[in-house]
Design an enzyme around this catalytic site. Structure first.
Site, PDB file in Angstrom:
ATOM      1  N   TYR A  53      -2.945  -7.631  -8.307  1.00 31.46           N
ATOM      2  CA  TYR A  53      -3.906  -6.669  -8.856  1.00 31.46           C
ATOM      3  C   TYR A  53      -4.582  -7.197 -10.125  1.00 31.46           C
ATOM      4  CZ  TYR A  53      -3.613  -2.664  -5.746  1.00 31.46           C
ATOM      5  OH  TYR A  53      -3.763  -1.825  -4.664  1.00 31.46           O
ATOM      6  N   HIS A 111     -15.141  -2.111  -0.741  1.00 30.84           N
ATOM      7  CA  HIS A 111     -14.238  -1.050  -0.291  1.00 30.84           C
ATOM      8  C   HIS A 111     -14.923  -0.179   0.782  1.00 30.84           C
ATOM      9  CE1 HIS A 111     -10.268  -0.597  -1.988  1.00 30.84           C
ATOM     10  NE2 HIS A 111     -10.256   0.688  -1.700  1.00 30.84           N
ATOM     11  N   ARG A 160      -5.244  -3.673   3.530  1.00 27.30           N
ATOM     12  CA  ARG A 160      -4.613  -4.243   4.722  1.00 27.30           C
ATOM     13  C   ARG A 160      -5.619  -5.038   5.558  1.00 27.30           C
ATOM     14  NH1 ARG A 160      -2.301   1.335   6.534  1.00 27.30           N
ATOM     15  NH2 ARG A 160      -3.812   1.951   4.941  1.00 27.30           N
ATOM     16  N   ASP A 181      -9.856   4.315   3.705  1.00 28.67           N
ATOM     17  CA  ASP A 181      -8.524   3.794   3.384  1.00 28.67           C
ATOM     18  C   ASP A 181      -8.297   2.576   4.275  1.00 28.67           C
ATOM     19  OD1 ASP A 181      -6.117   3.703   2.041  1.00 28.67           O
ATOM     20  OD2 ASP A 181      -5.078   4.996   3.480  1.00 28.67           O
ATOM     21  N   GLY A 182      -7.311   1.769   3.941  1.00 28.79           N
ATOM     22  CA  GLY A 182      -7.005   0.611   4.797  1.00 28.79           C
ATOM     23  C   GLY A 182      -7.715  -0.667   4.377  1.00 28.79           C
ATOM     24  N   ASN A 183      -8.454  -0.609   3.276  1.00 29.77           N
ATOM     25  CA  ASN A 183      -9.224  -1.790   2.851  1.00 29.77           C
ATOM     26  C   ASN A 183      -8.333  -2.980   2.500  1.00 29.77           C
ATOM     27  OD1 ASN A 183     -12.122  -0.697   2.620  1.00 29.77           O
ATOM     28  ND2 ASN A 183     -10.886   0.839   1.559  1.00 29.77           N
ATOM     29  N   SER A 241      -8.300  -6.417   4.453  1.00 31.40           N
ATOM     30  CA  SER A 241      -8.720  -7.616   3.706  1.00 31.40           C
ATOM     31  C   SER A 241      -7.728  -8.754   3.880  1.00 31.40           C
ATOM     32  CB  SER A 241      -8.902  -7.308   2.222  1.00 31.40           C
ATOM     33  OG  SER A 241      -7.654  -7.239   1.550  1.00 31.40           O
ATOM     34  N   GLU A 255       0.814  -1.225   0.000  1.00 31.20           N
ATOM     35  CA  GLU A 255       0.000   0.000   0.000  1.00 31.20           C
ATOM     36  C   GLU A 255       0.844   1.270   0.000  1.00 31.20           C
ATOM     37  OE1 GLU A 255      -2.890  -0.578  -0.660  1.00 31.20           O
ATOM     38  OE2 GLU A 255      -3.236  -2.624   0.045  1.00 31.20           O
TER      39      GLU A 255
HETATM   40  N1  LIG Z   1      -9.591  -4.361  -9.111  1.00 27.58           N
HETATM   41  C1  LIG Z   1      -9.753  -4.408  -7.795  1.00 27.58           C
HETATM   42  N2  LIG Z   1     -10.926  -4.826  -7.273  1.00 27.58           N
HETATM   43  C2  LIG Z   1     -11.099  -4.883  -5.959  1.00 27.58           C
HETATM   44  N3  LIG Z   1     -10.160  -4.545  -5.064  1.00 27.58           N
HETATM   45  C3  LIG Z   1      -8.991  -4.121  -5.530  1.00 27.58           C
HETATM   46  C4  LIG Z   1      -8.726  -4.033  -6.911  1.00 27.58           C
HETATM   47  N4  LIG Z   1      -7.486  -3.574  -7.072  1.00 27.58           N
HETATM   48  C5  LIG Z   1      -6.977  -3.402  -5.852  1.00 27.58           C
HETATM   49  N5  LIG Z   1      -7.864  -3.718  -4.902  1.00 27.58           N
HETATM   50  C6  LIG Z   1      -7.689  -3.735  -3.443  1.00 27.58           C
HETATM   51  O1  LIG Z   1      -7.644  -2.419  -2.949  1.00 27.58           O
HETATM   52  C7  LIG Z   1      -6.616  -2.331  -1.977  1.00 27.58           C
HETATM   53  C8  LIG Z   1      -6.200  -0.895  -1.800  1.00 27.58           C
HETATM   54  O2  LIG Z   1      -7.228  -0.204  -1.105  1.00 27.58           O
HETATM   55  P1  LIG Z   1      -6.935   0.772   0.108  1.00 27.58           P
HETATM   56  O3  LIG Z   1      -8.179   1.143   0.822  1.00 27.58           O
HETATM   57  O4  LIG Z   1      -6.058   1.892  -0.350  1.00 27.58           O
HETATM   58  O5  LIG Z   1      -6.107  -0.210   1.053  1.00 27.58           O
HETATM   59  P2  LIG Z   1      -4.926   0.245   2.002  1.00 27.58           P
HETATM   60  O6  LIG Z   1      -5.193   1.532   2.645  1.00 27.58           O
HETATM   61  O7  LIG Z   1      -4.729  -0.901   2.912  1.00 27.58           O
HETATM   62  O8  LIG Z   1      -3.902   0.758   1.156  1.00 27.58           O
HETATM   63  C9  LIG Z   1      -5.554  -3.263  -2.495  1.00 27.58           C
HETATM   64  O9  LIG Z   1      -4.704  -3.762  -1.504  1.00 27.58           O
HETATM   65  C10 LIG Z   1      -6.363  -4.388  -3.071  1.00 27.58           C
HETATM   66  O10 LIG Z   1      -6.610  -5.391  -2.098  1.00 27.58           O
HETATM   67 MG   LIG Z   2      -4.487   3.003   0.768  1.00 25.31          MG
END
Ligand SMILES: Nc1ncnc2c1ncn2[C@@H]1O[C@H](COP(=O)(O)OP(=O)(O)O)[C@@H](O)[C@H]1O
Ligand SMILES: [Mg+2]
Length: 311
Positions: free
Chosen positions: A215, A178, A186, A182-184, A188, A47
């Site tokens: 990805y 989502h 991590r 933010d943090g989704n 997940s 991330e």
């Molecule tokens: N095409 C996609 N469809 C669904 N989820 C995705 C896709 N591409 C990336 N992601 C997920 O979105 C996450 C990033 O979301 P985000 O909220 O920014 O997480 P973090 O804050 O933990 O960075 C990635 O780690 C991934 O698991």
């Molecule tokens: Mg993020």
């Protein structure tokens, strides 16, 4: 299907691991430390956190501040460490703690604690985009309903799908919604582990250097094709299983293991004191029925460690 063979192999490897349980306490401790650090580093690095594995270790184990790295990077490492501890608490708990919105929100609270711009433990109140992805998640107003449906989906499917497919699909459905600002990602990966570790799997780490493949597989899953993502997660599961099995095999070379009363005369310790060292995990040992066994090797290693610490 592409993943059938690997899923079969994983089942066999899990059996091997389960048969070797309980692992000696020192080994549980060592593997946990090693994998928690790996998970911490990789999950944050995916991330955009810029700490290296070594820097993450220094921040966590010695409380060192790394020059040139942001406060956020440091906080994320500390938060992730707390979240991983929480993960182990849930998994170790004798109580059956089912996956729930509350649990997911608690996990989120830990992950983004004290970080500006994200409300810890609350679903988002605004629309979001995922950087580097074509998928646009649902509107904020739909999140509570979709999260509710996600938990129902899990309840309905947990006994019909094999655990790797179930956990992978849950993880994908979650990031697809989502729910947080933010943090989704991590969260997940922590939730994926709650589901897998509850079934006896070792912690699974998605590696930073496989981010692109990860990805691409998520993107395919968005289009309704789960195969690549299941295969990708299965490979990560198999990697952890292999590492665990290897560590256990090298620590429990059966023939060199001797009961404490037999081995004590060959050492400067009494059998009672050796018992204490083994039970507290300071000397490697395994339980054979009601009695502990250890090896001269393990005792030697303990002594070497003592000398190293004194230095
Ligand atoms: N095409 C996609 N469809 C669904 N989820 C995705 C896709 N591409 C990336 N992601 C997920 O979105 C996450 C990033 O979301 P985000 O909220 O920014 O997480 P973090 O804050 O933990 O960075 C990635 O780690 C991934 O698991
Ligand atoms: Mg993020």
């Amino acid at each position: 299907m592409k993943q059938d063979i690997i899923l079969k192999r994983i089942e066999e490897k899990l059996k091997v691991l389960k048969k070797a349980r309980p692992f000696p306490p020192y080994l549980v401790k060592k593997l946990r430390e090693q994998f928690s650090l790996e998970m911490n580093y990789n999950s944050n690095a995916i991330e955009g956190n810029t700490l290296t594995l070594r820097e993450t270790m220094l921040v966590l184990q010695q409380g060192i501040t790394i020059k040139g790295k942001s406060l956020k990077d440091h906080l994320e490492a500390k938060n992730q460490a707390k979240a991983i501890e929480y993960l182990y608490d849930i998994v170790d708990s004798k109580k059956d703690i089912p996956i729930s919105e509350m649990l997911i929100r608690n996990m989120h609270s830990l992950v983004v604690q004290n970080i500006d711009g994200v409300e810890a433990g609350s679903y988002r109140a605004h629309d979001v985009r995922i950087t580097g992805s074509k998928h646009t998640p649902c509107g904020a107003f739909e999140v509570p309903q979709k999260m509710h449906e996600l938990i129902s989906w899990h309840k309905k499917n947990k006994d019909n799908l094999d655990i790797i497919t179930l956990a992978t699909e849950f993880k994908h459905r979650f990031v697809h919604i989502h729910p947080f600002g933010d943090g989704n990602g991590r969260v997940s990966r922590l939730v994926l582990n709650i589901l897998l570790m509850k079934q006896g799997y070792p912690i699974v780490v998605i590696l930073k250097n496989e981010r692109e493949k990860y990805y691409r597989a998520l993107q395919k899953a968005d289009n309704g094709n789960m195969e690549d993502l299941v295969f990708f997660i299965a490979q990560a599961v198999e990697r952890s299983l292999d590492l665990y099995i290897r560590a256990i095999e090298s620590s429990t070379k059966e023939n060199s293991l001797v009961s404490l009363s037999k081995i004590a005369p060959q050492t400067k310790y009494s059998a009672e004191y050796l018992g204490l060292l083994v039970r507290t995990g300071k000397v490697a040992g395994v339980k054979d029925g009601r009695n502990w066994k250890t090896s001269l090797d393990a005792i030697e290693q303990y002594e070497m460690n003592l000398i190293r610490k004194k230095k």
